[in-house]
Write an enzyme that holds these catalytic residues in place. Sequence first.
Site, mmCIF file in Angstrom:
data_model
loop_
_atom_site.group_PDB
_atom_site.id
_atom_site.type_symbol
_atom_site.label_atom_id
_atom_site.label_comp_id
_atom_site.label_asym_id
_atom_site.label_seq_id
_atom_site.Cartn_x
_atom_site.Cartn_y
_atom_site.Cartn_z
ATOM 1 N N TYR A 64 0.787 -1.242 0.000
ATOM 2 C CA TYR A 64 0.000 0.000 0.000
ATOM 3 C C TYR A 64 0.822 1.297 0.000
ATOM 4 O O TYR A 64 0.284 2.350 -0.305
ATOM 5 C CB TYR A 64 -0.933 0.059 1.225
ATOM 6 C CG TYR A 64 -2.047 -0.959 1.250
ATOM 7 C CD1 TYR A 64 -2.293 -1.807 0.178
ATOM 8 C CD2 TYR A 64 -2.861 -1.088 2.377
ATOM 9 C CE1 TYR A 64 -3.310 -2.748 0.223
ATOM 10 C CE2 TYR A 64 -3.881 -2.020 2.428
ATOM 11 C CZ TYR A 64 -4.097 -2.848 1.349
ATOM 12 O OH TYR A 64 -5.099 -3.770 1.410
ATOM 13 N N HIS A 78 -1.716 -11.881 1.489
ATOM 14 C CA HIS A 78 -2.616 -10.920 0.824
ATOM 15 C C HIS A 78 -3.573 -11.599 -0.171
ATOM 16 O O HIS A 78 -4.761 -11.290 -0.204
ATOM 17 C CB HIS A 78 -1.769 -9.858 0.116
ATOM 18 C CG HIS A 78 -2.447 -8.543 -0.038
ATOM 19 N ND1 HIS A 78 -1.799 -7.341 0.069
ATOM 20 C CD2 HIS A 78 -3.736 -8.229 -0.299
ATOM 21 C CE1 HIS A 78 -2.653 -6.349 -0.119
ATOM 22 N NE2 HIS A 78 -3.840 -6.870 -0.350
HETATM 23 N N1 NAP Z 1 -7.126 -7.440 1.439
HETATM 24 C C1 NAP Z 1 -7.369 -6.871 0.281
HETATM 25 O O1 NAP Z 1 -7.148 -7.446 -0.793
HETATM 26 C C2 NAP Z 1 -7.959 -5.485 0.263
HETATM 27 C C3 NAP Z 1 -8.461 -4.967 -0.935
HETATM 28 C C4 NAP Z 1 -9.009 -3.677 -0.906
HETATM 29 C C5 NAP Z 1 -9.033 -2.951 0.283
HETATM 30 N N2 NAP Z 1 -8.505 -3.480 1.428
HETATM 31 C C6 NAP Z 1 -8.518 -2.715 2.731
HETATM 32 O O2 NAP Z 1 -9.845 -2.293 2.992
HETATM 33 C C7 NAP Z 1 -9.856 -0.875 3.192
HETATM 34 C C8 NAP Z 1 -11.192 -0.279 2.811
HETATM 35 O O3 NAP Z 1 -11.516 -0.562 1.466
HETATM 36 P P1 NAP Z 1 -11.570 0.552 0.320
HETATM 37 O O4 NAP Z 1 -10.714 1.674 0.720
HETATM 38 O O5 NAP Z 1 -11.292 -0.133 -0.965
HETATM 39 O O6 NAP Z 1 -13.095 0.945 0.209
HETATM 40 P P2 NAP Z 1 -14.312 1.407 1.147
HETATM 41 O O7 NAP Z 1 -13.871 1.589 2.555
HETATM 42 O O8 NAP Z 1 -15.445 0.515 0.832
HETATM 43 O O9 NAP Z 1 -14.663 2.816 0.504
HETATM 44 C C9 NAP Z 1 -13.804 3.910 0.578
HETATM 45 C C10 NAP Z 1 -14.491 5.046 -0.177
HETATM 46 O O10 NAP Z 1 -15.661 5.450 0.536
HETATM 47 C C11 NAP Z 1 -15.576 6.849 0.830
HETATM 48 N N3 NAP Z 1 -16.146 7.038 2.172
HETATM 49 C C12 NAP Z 1 -15.678 6.566 3.353
HETATM 50 N N4 NAP Z 1 -16.493 6.901 4.359
HETATM 51 C C13 NAP Z 1 -17.506 7.614 3.825
HETATM 52 C C14 NAP Z 1 -18.650 8.243 4.356
HETATM 53 N N5 NAP Z 1 -18.939 8.195 5.654
HETATM 54 N N6 NAP Z 1 -19.476 8.905 3.498
HETATM 55 C C15 NAP Z 1 -19.205 8.975 2.169
HETATM 56 N N7 NAP Z 1 -18.128 8.391 1.607
HETATM 57 C C16 NAP Z 1 -17.284 7.710 2.432
HETATM 58 C C17 NAP Z 1 -14.116 7.195 0.774
HETATM 59 O O11 NAP Z 1 -13.969 8.518 0.351
HETATM 60 P P3 NAP Z 1 -13.164 9.601 1.257
HETATM 61 O O12 NAP Z 1 -11.797 9.021 1.478
HETATM 62 O O13 NAP Z 1 -13.150 10.814 0.396
HETATM 63 O O14 NAP Z 1 -13.939 9.774 2.524
HETATM 64 C C18 NAP Z 1 -13.618 6.235 -0.320
HETATM 65 O O15 NAP Z 1 -13.888 6.789 -1.604
HETATM 66 C C19 NAP Z 1 -8.654 -0.412 2.338
HETATM 67 O O16 NAP Z 1 -8.245 0.917 2.635
HETATM 68 C C20 NAP Z 1 -7.637 -1.472 2.678
HETATM 69 O O17 NAP Z 1 -7.066 -1.213 3.953
HETATM 70 C C21 NAP Z 1 -7.987 -4.742 1.439
#
Ligand code: NAP
Length: 291
Positions: A55, A113
Amino acid sequence: MEIFALENNFQLADGNAIPALGFGTFGIFDRLHQENIIADAIACGYRHFDTASLYGSEISVGLGIKSSGIAREEFFLTTKVWKDDMESSRIRSSLESSLKKLQTDYVDLLLIHWPRCNSADAQWIEHLNEAFETFILLKKEGKVKSIGVSNFLVHHFEALKTAERPVVNQIEYHPGYMQQEVVDYCKKENIVVEAWSPLGRAALLTDKTVLKIAAKHKVSAAQVLLKFCLENGVLPIAKSTDIKRMQQNASLMHFMLDANDLQELSDIKQNTGWSQEHPDFAIPSARVGDF
Ligand SMILES: NC(=O)c1ccc[n+]([C@@H]2O[C@H](COP(=O)([O-])OP(=O)(O)OC[C@H]3O[C@@H](n4cnc5c(N)ncnc54)[C@H](OP(=O)(O)O)[C@@H]3O)[C@@H](O)[C@H]2O)c1
């Protein structure tokens, strides 16, 4: 009505506890911005940070923790070994590099991962077993407190023959992609399921069912989606770059979804907001901006 806020834990099968809401750190590539985001998240009360060797956020998480003045033991840090580093020696160097960047001598949770490096990898079962055997040794050496996996389906667990089992499986999980078979398997095997992209990378925030339920409870769509995870016994990893949204995402104590809400959310058409990633046939490669 107390159900899972920042100070609540899930219990892991190895006896350790894990804070019930994690903060995701994927996709923020500008270091200065990253450091401010981590500082804001800590100020909001987040203590569980999800990062990965992929990341590019480990340095900022480490700096954020150091400059917070809060003791290391107050935090729960997860990092991951990337799918191309499944050999024992590469796992060890990956972890050493993560520890250095995080400015710590242990991580609370280390995850594989992805279960295989690409669809053509005929030896993925051997690689997986070698990788998890190495994880077991790292845990014995005290460099890692708990060991788990990410993006595993049932057949990946069945291919793993190690004596010690993963205690966590971090998978994509939200109402539009519930992966019920592997979630049920994990519950039966006492493996905590963590939800990545619990908001469907924001795609579900405009879903009409989610919005209707949010209006009913006078909360945001994001709060409905995070609560949906928790009420289904799944630990959400939420990511936001905005302090107000971070606060909102952590404020989940004052409402409960009822059985009807949960059913309506589960009835959302599957694959809505799906990332299109899959551990057997759509394995992501490192993306632009990843380092
Ligand atoms: N293990 C894996 O393969 C894998 C894969 C993907 C992700 N991950 C982990 O999971 C975490 C979360 O997943 P993600 O970042 O893909 O997606 P997510 O948490 O589903 O969505 C993040 C998005 O939602 C927005 N958001 C967050 N809170 C909000 C709210 N209260 N109201 C409106 N919009 C909101 C954020 O925008 P803003 O930032 O502008 O608020 C961002 O665009 C990652 O950061 C990572 O640590 C792991």
